[in-house]
Every structure is written in structure tokens, then in C-alpha cells.
Motif scaffolding. Structure first.
Motif, mmCIF file in Angstrom:
data_model
loop_
_atom_site.group_PDB
_atom_site.id
_atom_site.type_symbol
_atom_site.label_atom_id
_atom_site.label_comp_id
_atom_site.label_asym_id
_atom_site.label_seq_id
_atom_site.Cartn_x
_atom_site.Cartn_y
_atom_site.Cartn_z
ATOM 1 N N GLU A 90 -33.360 129.162 -27.383
ATOM 2 C CA GLU A 90 -34.240 128.111 -26.881
ATOM 3 C C GLU A 90 -35.326 128.694 -25.983
ATOM 4 O O GLU A 90 -36.488 128.261 -26.021
ATOM 5 C CB GLU A 90 -33.431 127.061 -26.113
ATOM 6 C CG GLU A 90 -32.335 126.379 -26.918
ATOM 7 C CD GLU A 90 -32.875 125.678 -28.144
ATOM 8 O OE1 GLU A 90 -33.958 125.053 -28.051
ATOM 9 O OE2 GLU A 90 -32.207 125.740 -29.207
ATOM 10 N N LYS A 443 -29.137 123.495 -26.383
ATOM 11 C CA LYS A 443 -30.387 122.863 -26.805
ATOM 12 C C LYS A 443 -30.717 121.676 -25.913
ATOM 13 O O LYS A 443 -31.857 121.515 -25.448
ATOM 14 C CB LYS A 443 -30.283 122.425 -28.270
ATOM 15 C CG LYS A 443 -31.604 122.001 -28.892
ATOM 16 C CD LYS A 443 -31.447 121.717 -30.381
ATOM 17 C CE LYS A 443 -32.784 121.481 -31.060
ATOM 18 N NZ LYS A 443 -33.615 122.689 -31.131
ATOM 19 N N GLU A 444 -29.718 120.838 -25.659
ATOM 20 C CA GLU A 444 -29.908 119.653 -24.813
ATOM 21 C C GLU A 444 -30.372 120.058 -23.417
ATOM 22 O O GLU A 444 -31.352 119.514 -22.890
ATOM 23 C CB GLU A 444 -28.597 118.870 -24.728
ATOM 24 C CG GLU A 444 -28.506 117.847 -23.611
ATOM 25 C CD GLU A 444 -29.327 116.584 -23.873
ATOM 26 O OE1 GLU A 444 -29.459 115.778 -22.948
ATOM 27 O OE2 GLU A 444 -29.836 116.438 -25.007
ATOM 28 N N GLN A 447 -33.935 121.780 -23.407
ATOM 29 C CA GLN A 447 -34.993 120.808 -23.681
ATOM 30 C C GLN A 447 -35.256 119.925 -22.472
ATOM 31 O O GLN A 447 -36.406 119.606 -22.159
ATOM 32 C CB GLN A 447 -34.617 119.957 -24.898
ATOM 33 C CG GLN A 447 -34.765 120.689 -26.230
ATOM 34 C CD GLN A 447 -34.462 119.795 -27.419
ATOM 35 O OE1 GLN A 447 -33.893 118.717 -27.279
ATOM 36 N NE2 GLN A 447 -34.837 120.252 -28.602
#
Length: 458
Positions: A90, A443-444, A447
């Protein structure tokens, strides 16, 4: 193909490429043990530099990618080679080149272990040496490395970098903001809003409440483990049980497996150990080698002794830790096997959390040689400052933090006090993730952090 090079600044590098086109440069720096004596003894500090080649096809493009330095949790843990998934992916997708620091005393950075401290002849010499391995000097290492890597750039903004701290890495980030903010472009933290305290007592008085809550949830999920754990601790109390490396498995050492209660899946992992141990006792009348091996591997203190030695001093500024966790735990009989074993079999014995106790320096084989130094450090009140509250109050560096309401290691209430003390701090707050949220849902979390970083006020 691997390329090895020694640079003019004394840095040694080794370069190769891993899958999906990530270039890796292993960087070894020779830096002062004591920054008050820059020409004195040197230690090695290692950082793994990773460059996403799909973001930079030429050397010039590589040089233009912004840096993100990652600071590991702990204290006292190295960082393994990151693959091309998880939160590293990421970060790279956002166009950063990354630096993964083995903080001084860990991994490839002149790691601390009794077998390599042979030149230090007394407990006091060992204690004096270990005092150089807290966040203040970790940050000084970071600043020295920043100067070597990007300090030559002509534009002042290009000489700054972004840092990200997980857990104790966030503690280091706040020290960085306190004393060397001129080197920072932006700060990300995950579970790392350190309590801005002078000693660890308030930390353990707060976190023991969450540890008790996690114990309650564990026994509600696995009620048969109440008797299983009681039977197991009775067995450990009545028998000398040695682990493969010579350490002792005592009732209190078994309770220390509760360190995992605050991680995603930790309750289930502890149950599996209890089930295995109970099965061993039923089938063989003793604990199997496999069970003992598993317990030993789950407890990192032998291989990462800084985690035990400096865990309480990381909170100290001008005060001695005095085995704070032990003093706090003694006030709660739910954690005392001597007390609980006298009660009805329906009463559970609670596991400990992220807590260090003096008897660990008897039970863990590789901590035994450090027992004298640990006692000296526990009584030492000469710890220097880790935070500058005035500087934090006027902070101008963007700070974005992921904060977990159910964090068992960094108390949510104390974290909110810290967030309020650091000017400009923005938070992603959730009760859906635990302390290892960056690993469980990379990812959560990333982001959310990047979204906070970009947010503009209307």
C-alpha cells in the motif's frame, strides 16, 4: 544479481531485486553508541531500503521518490524482509521508497544478547551500555541516516522524509516530533500514540483494566478452559518443567502467554495451547516436547532481550520504573495463582498482558545473565527526556494516527490525551481492529491514513 558497495560516507550497501520488481538495498551504517561522544565507540545500524521499480524506472526517478521510514513496534524487535503484499504494498503504491529500520540493538544492528556483551564485565557496565538503546537514540540514528541519504539535496523540503511508527515505533515518532521535527515532512502512526508520562505506573493502571476485560472474553468463549488452566498451573507448580533451551515453565510464565490476548486471533491461539497442554496431561501425564517448543517460540524475550530490559524504562523521564507492572498486578488478586487456587474451581486465573516481571530474569534462560543489569535499570532515575510538550503543542508536522478503542497495549484514554497534546493530530478511530490492525487489515488502515493525510478543511 547482487551488487556490494562501500560508499564514501562509510556506509556499506548490498543491492538485489525481489519479485514484482522491488529493488532492495541493504544499508549498513556506522553510528555513535553515545551521541554525546560522536568520536567514541561506534555501533552498526541497519536499514533495508526498498524501491518500487514500477514507480521509478531510472536512477534519477528513484532519487526523486519521497522516502518513508518505518519504525517497528517493540521495543527491541527487528523487521523482516517485507514482501510485495500487505501494508508495504500500500505504501509503495502511493509512490514512496521505503526504509525499514532495525532499531539499534536489534536484528542486523549490533543486536543485544548476553553472548555478544562479553566485553562488559559488570552488571553496571551492561546497564550503562543498555541505557543508549531507547527512543531518544533511535531517533538520533534516524536523523544521522536521513542526513546521509538526503541531507545533500539542494531544496530544503527534499531533505525531509515521512515516518510511520507502529506501536513503540509511534513512541519514537513522538520523540522525533519533539526534538528533530525539522527533518519530518509527515508522520503516520498505528497504535502508537504514546502516553506522555514520566514513569510507567499510570500506563499499567490503565492497561490492566483492558487485560482483565480480554481475560473475561476469553473465558466466556472457552469456559472449559477455566478448569484446564487451573489444572495446568497446578501441574507446573508441582513439577519442574524445563523448556528446550533450559528455561523454566512456571505458572507465572504460562500466564505471560496472555501477551497475545490483545492481538487479532490471540484468544483462539491461547485456547489451542491450553487444549494441547490439557490433552498432553490426559494422555501422557506430562507436557510433550511439541507443546514446550511451541510455548518457547511464542515468547520472544530470549531472542529479543531488549523487550524485557527496556520495556518499563521506555516510559521514564527522570524517574525509576521500579518494576511497575509487578506492583500494579500485585493489587489485583485475579492475577495471583496463590490466591485463585484457594477458590472454587469455577474461578478463573487471569493471564498477564504486556508486562515485565523480575522473576522473568530467572525463568528465561537468555535473560538470566542480564538479571543484575535489569535490577540496576529498574532502580535508575537518571533517564533523560523523551518528549517536549511545548514543542508538541506548537507542532507543524502533519500527524495522522490509527487508534484502536480496544487496544490492550496502548490505552485509548491515554492515547486521546496524547492526541490532544500534539497540535494538528488527526485520527482514524475504530473498535473493529486490535493493536495489530496494520497487519490484519493493511489496505483498510493505510487507505484511512492516506485519506486523513489528504483531507482539507472547508
Amino acid at each position: 544479481m547482487t551488487a556490494i558497495e562501500t560508499l564514501q560516507d562509510g556506509q556499506t550497501t548490498e543491492t538485489y531485486v525481489i519479485k514484482e520488481g522491488v529493488k532492495v538495498v541493504e544499508r549498513f551504517f556506522q553510528l555513535p553508541l553515545d551521541y554525546a561522544k560522536p568520536d567514541g565507540k561506534k555501533i552498526q545500524v541497519f536499514a533495508r531500503h526498498m524501491i518500487p521499480k514500477w514507480k521509478a524506472k531510472t536512477s534519477k526517478e528513484e532519487d526523486e521518490l519521497p522516502y518513508l521510514l518505518y519504525l517497528q513496534g517493540g521495543p527491541g524487535f527487528e523487521i523482516p524482509l517485507q514482501d510485495t503484499s500487505g501494508f508495504a504494498k500500500e505504501i509503495h503504491e502511493k509512490g514512496y521508497q521505503t526504509l525499514w529500520l532495525d532499531q539499534r540493538g536489534t536484528g542486523l544492528s549490533t543486536a543485544i544478547s548476553p553472548d555478544v556483551l562479553t566485553s562488559l564485565k559488570s552488571d553496571q557496565e551492561i546497564a550503562d551500555y543498555l541505557k543508549h538503546f531507547r527512543a531518544d537514540n533511535i531517533v538520533r540514528d534516524c536523523e544521522a541516516i536521513r542526513q546521509i541519504l538526503i541531507g545533500h539535496k539542494p531544496h530544503p523540503e527534499d531533505r525531509k522524509w515521512t515516518i510511520m511508527g507502529q506501536s513503540f515505533g509511534g513512541f519514537c515518532a513522538i520523540t522525533y516530533l519533539s526534538f528533530h521535527s525539522q527533518g519530518l515532512k509527515e508522520v503516520f502512526m498505528t497504535g502508537g500514540l504514546a502516553p506522555l508520562v514520566d514513569h510507567p505506573d499510570p500506563v499499567y493502571k490503565a492497561t490492566i483494566k483492558k487485560v482483565a476485560q480480554r481475560n473475561k472474553i476469553y473465558y466466556e468463549k472457552y469456559p472449559r478452559d477455566i478448569k484446564r488452566v487451573r489444572d495446568l498451573l497446578t501441574y507446573l507448580e508441582e513439577n519442574e518443567v524445563l523448556l528446550p533451551n533450559g528455561g523454566r515453565l512456571t505458572p507465572r510464565r504460562w500466564q505471560q502467554l496472555g501477551l497475545d490476548l490483545g492481538m487479532s486471533g490471540g484468544i483462539d491461539r491461547i485456547h489451542q495451547l491450553v487444549l494441547r497442554a490439557s490433552n498432553d496431561l490426559a494422555l501422557f501425564g506430562k507436557l510433550s516436547y511439541k507443546l514446550l517448543q511451541t510455548v518457547e517460540r511464542k515468547q520472544d524475550f530470549d531472542g529479543n532481550p531488549l523487550f524485557a530490559i527496556l520495556h518499563e524504562p521506555i516510559y521514564c523521564q527522570g524517574q525509576a520504573p521500579r518494576w511497575a507492572a509487578a506492583r500494579v498486578v500485585e493489587q489485583d488478586p485475579r492475577f495471583s495463582w496463590a490466591h485463585v487456587k484457594t477458590l472454587a474451581e469455577t474461578e478463573p486465573i487471569y493471564y498477564f498482558g504486556e508486562m515485565i516481571f523480575p522473576d522473568m530474569f530467572d525463568d528465561y534462560s537468555n535473560l538470566r545473565p542480564l538479571k543484575g543489569a535489569a535490577e540496576l535499570l529498574a532502580r535508575d532515575s537518571s533517564w533523560g527526556p523523551l518528549y517536549d510538550l511545548k514543542q508538541l503543542a506548537k507542532n507543524e508536522v502533519k500527524v495522522s494516527a490509527a487508534t484502536y478503542i480496544d487496544d490492550m497495549y496502548v490505552d485509548y484514554g491515554l492515547a486521546q490525551e496524547t492526541a490532544a497534546a500534539i497540535r494538528g493530530t488527526e485520527q482514524y478511530i475504530t473498535n473493529q481492529l486490535f493493536h495489530n490492525g496494520i497487519h490484519a487489515e493493511p489496505k483498510e488502515v493505510m487507505q484511512r491514513l492516506f485519506a486523513l493525510s489528504r483531507r482539507e478543511y472547508d
